[in-house]
Design a protein around this motif. Structure first.
Motif, PDB file in Angstrom:
ATOM      1  N   ARG B  30     -40.757 -44.867   7.518  1.00 52.95           N
ATOM      2  CA  ARG B  30     -42.115 -45.365   7.688  1.00 52.95           C
ATOM      3  C   ARG B  30     -43.154 -44.251   7.660  1.00 52.95           C
ATOM      4  N   SER B  51     -46.765 -46.404   9.234  1.00 55.07           N
ATOM      5  CA  SER B  51     -47.069 -47.829   9.388  1.00 55.07           C
ATOM      6  C   SER B  51     -48.492 -48.167   8.978  1.00 55.07           C
ATOM      7  N   SER B  72     -44.390 -49.503   3.024  1.00 48.54           N
ATOM      8  CA  SER B  72     -44.348 -48.048   3.233  1.00 48.54           C
ATOM      9  C   SER B  72     -44.653 -47.232   1.983  1.00 48.54           C
TER      10      SER B  72
END
Lengths: 117, 112
Positions: B30, B51, B72
């Motif tokens: 992420r 994120s 992502s």
């Protein structure tokens, strides 16, 4: 904020001889340290890391690194250099967990290793 | 598993144009960071996303921007290109900084 120094721009070594690429760091708390290698026109490839535990860390391609807390160093070593080891080597330190400021990953300026046949 | 994929690999643009570079991280990663690499300046940190939020930004002018999508994947954009923007742009992804980063092969941008 953390920082990394690689005092040598260039290291030359004869094939078959041991090699050392030097790295010193500055970070508050316990350091998370890494070595990467870069071949021409490619991205960086992970070699090894130190998080905790044994001060001698073994990595890819026969490389190892020695963590020395008192000298704040993390030198990269290999017992017997190969011509194919010639590349650009980067030392890096990660931002400590819980520290949300600054770069998450700081690289040194790089050291160019030339292994001569 | 697939590594970090950067597209395109090579790009030639004219001064004043704008460019968008793409980065697909390793599945499950992420955190995505971007770096500029030039012979004179070494590896310079551009920005980090986690994120879909920019978590950190390096010391680059506002012409450099980026974003991260819900899957992502990340893009960086450079507007009003200058000759000095010629560089290798590297993307890296991670579960978190203490795990280390996996780098893509980079996009070589040449501004003429």
């Amino acid at each position: 904020a953390q920082s990394v120094a690689q005092p040598e721009d260039q290291v030359n070594v004869a094939e078959g001889n041991p090699l050392t690429v030097k790295c010193t760091y500055s970070v508050s708390g316990n350091p998370y340290l890494f070595w990467y290698v870069q071949y021409p026109n490619r991205g960086l490839q992970f070699l090894l890391k130190y998080i905790t535990g044994d001060n001698l860390v073994k990595g890819s391609y026969g490389f190892e690194a020695e963590f020395n807390k008192s000298q704040t160093s993390f030198h990269l070593k290999k017992p017997s250099a190969l011509v194919s080891d010639s590349a650009l080597y980067f030392c890096a330190v990660a931002r400590p967990p819980g520290d949300n400021y600054g770069q998450n990953f700081v690289f040194g300026p790089g050291t160019r290793l030339s292994v001569l046949p | 598993k697939a590594g970090v994929t950067q597209t395109p690999r090579y790009l030639i643009k004219t001064r004043g144009q704008q460019v968008t570079l793409s980065c697909s991280p390793i599945s499950g990663h992420r955190s995505v960071s971007w770096y500029q690499q030039t012979p004179g300046q070494g590896l310079q940190f551009l920005f980090e996303y986690f994120s879909e939020t920019q978590r950190n930004k390096g010391n680059f002018p506002g012409r450099f921007s980026g974003r991260q999508f819900s899957n992502s994947r990340s893009e960086m954009n450079v507007s009003t290109l200058e000759l000095g923007d010629s560089a290798l742009y590297l993307c890296a992804s991670s579960f978190g900084a203490n795990y280390g980063y996996t780098f893509g092969s980079g996009t070589r941008l040449t501004v003429v």
